[in-house]
Design an enzyme around this catalytic site. Sequence first.
Site, PDB file in Angstrom:
ATOM      1  N   ARG A  36       0.818  -1.215   0.000  1.00  0.00           N
ATOM      2  CA  ARG A  36       0.000   0.000   0.000  1.00  0.00           C
ATOM      3  C   ARG A  36       0.855   1.271   0.000  1.00  0.00           C
ATOM      4  O   ARG A  36       0.460   2.276  -0.597  1.00  0.00           O
ATOM      5  CB  ARG A  36      -0.955  -0.011   1.197  1.00  0.00           C
ATOM      6  CG  ARG A  36      -2.098  -0.986   1.014  1.00  0.00           C
ATOM      7  CD  ARG A  36      -3.033  -1.009   2.194  1.00  0.00           C
ATOM      8  NE  ARG A  36      -4.210  -1.820   1.888  1.00  0.00           N
ATOM      9  CZ  ARG A  36      -5.137  -2.158   2.783  1.00  0.00           C
ATOM     10  NH1 ARG A  36      -5.032  -1.732   4.025  1.00  0.00           N
ATOM     11  NH2 ARG A  36      -6.167  -2.892   2.432  1.00  0.00           N
ATOM     12  N   LYS A 198     -19.257 -16.499   2.043  1.00  0.00           N
ATOM     13  CA  LYS A 198     -20.684 -16.318   2.303  1.00  0.00           C
ATOM     14  C   LYS A 198     -21.440 -15.613   1.179  1.00  0.00           C
ATOM     15  O   LYS A 198     -20.991 -14.604   0.649  1.00  0.00           O
ATOM     16  CB  LYS A 198     -20.864 -15.531   3.607  1.00  0.00           C
ATOM     17  CG  LYS A 198     -20.362 -16.285   4.844  1.00  0.00           C
ATOM     18  CD  LYS A 198     -20.591 -15.474   6.102  1.00  0.00           C
ATOM     19  CE  LYS A 198     -20.155 -16.242   7.340  1.00  0.00           C
ATOM     20  NZ  LYS A 198     -20.381 -15.466   8.584  1.00  0.00           N
ATOM     21  N   GLY A 351      -9.688  -8.537  -0.863  1.00  0.00           N
ATOM     22  CA  GLY A 351      -8.475  -8.915  -0.138  1.00  0.00           C
ATOM     23  C   GLY A 351      -7.950 -10.307  -0.412  1.00  0.00           C
ATOM     24  O   GLY A 351      -6.760 -10.500  -0.697  1.00  0.00           O
ATOM     25  N   GLY A 374     -13.236  -3.716   0.431  1.00  0.00           N
ATOM     26  CA  GLY A 374     -14.624  -3.283   0.536  1.00  0.00           C
ATOM     27  C   GLY A 374     -15.001  -2.264  -0.511  1.00  0.00           C
ATOM     28  O   GLY A 374     -16.113  -2.272  -1.048  1.00  0.00           O
TER      29      GLY A 374
END
Length: 393
Positions: A36, A198, A351, A374
């Site tokens: 990053r 999920k 991720g 996200g």
Amino acid sequence: MKIRTLKTLDLKNKRCLVRVDFNVPLKNGMITDDTRIKSALPTLNYILSQKGASLVIMSHLGRPKGQVKKEFSLEHLHDRLQELLGRNVTMANDCIGSEVKNMTLNLKEGEVLLLENLRFHKEETENNADFSKKLADNGDVYINDAFGTAHRAHASTEGVSHFLPSAGGFLIEKEVNFFEPLVTNPEKPFVAIIGGAKVSSKIGVLESLLKNCTALIIGGGMAYTFLKAKGVNIGNSLIEEDYIDTASQLMKSAVNKGVEIMLPVDHMVAHEFSDTAEAMYIKDVNIPDGFIGMDIGPETLNTYRDTISNSKSLVWNGPLGVFEFENFSKGTLEVAEMVASCKGRTVVGGGDSVAAVNKFGYADRIDHVSTGGGASLEYLEGKTLPGITALKE
């Protein structure tokens, strides 16, 4: 959406206040992955190349929840940032206040000031207007290059833009340039590979992708809920009982829209969820009772091959199996190889899928590996990202 970009700002003799995403992983106070920081370097170096410009860097680290916690101090990043920039970096003991403002006002051409963790103040995540103004006092222009937090309306990602001339850095510009066409007008065939544990966390993105997709490959733990909805026996595999009807409705919607949904047709299974569990092959769509689905099988991979190879636009979010367990990493590894070999425009976001292409050494062969987990997911959902909207042209 078009955003105001860095090169549209006049940076001459300006204090350039830059929001970056330096939320890097630490172990015993040491950086374990500096990706990053490296991702922000093109923007930071461009600013420093401008006549008279100085640099004020702000970021968050971890979740200190409005409290000053030494383990989340940006001091842990200071030396590595200094090394990567190849110049001295001064560290402030806060991110607002008269002392910090004076430090910024005394910066000379080419000098760099690193502010302390924004989230040591609860007002940051509250997007408090007064706090935003105090942050803005540290600069003459504002550049947001923190795509990883662009889906949050925080003081440093949205609030500051109301007080200073603003633009997106090169990283945010690149993210928008890759994600926007996927959401609005992707070149067909457009293939989406969606994995992860999920269904519940991916409903929005699945619904959004069905509007534009040619084929939707569903893998990982979430695939077993879809298989159950089709009446397939899934043994002891992960399932979200409350989302079986949702999975069924999504498959019906796909049929109505002419989108092919591709699910596993064979499996690698184990008796227990463990990195030492023995991998066993089930050459059937049904998984016997007592077994847990852990990865996709070779026949499933064969069904994916041509679809991925022929795509002109492709996005991948989420692993296809428990890739962090060596015995169950083959499915994700082979899909990574297929995506890397695809001649179409390829984007990997999220991720775990980013971790997978990095782990297997394919990141350099992907057109764009997103820095936002996200944020990339919400972009694909078609949601409004406050940090991006604040920079709208």
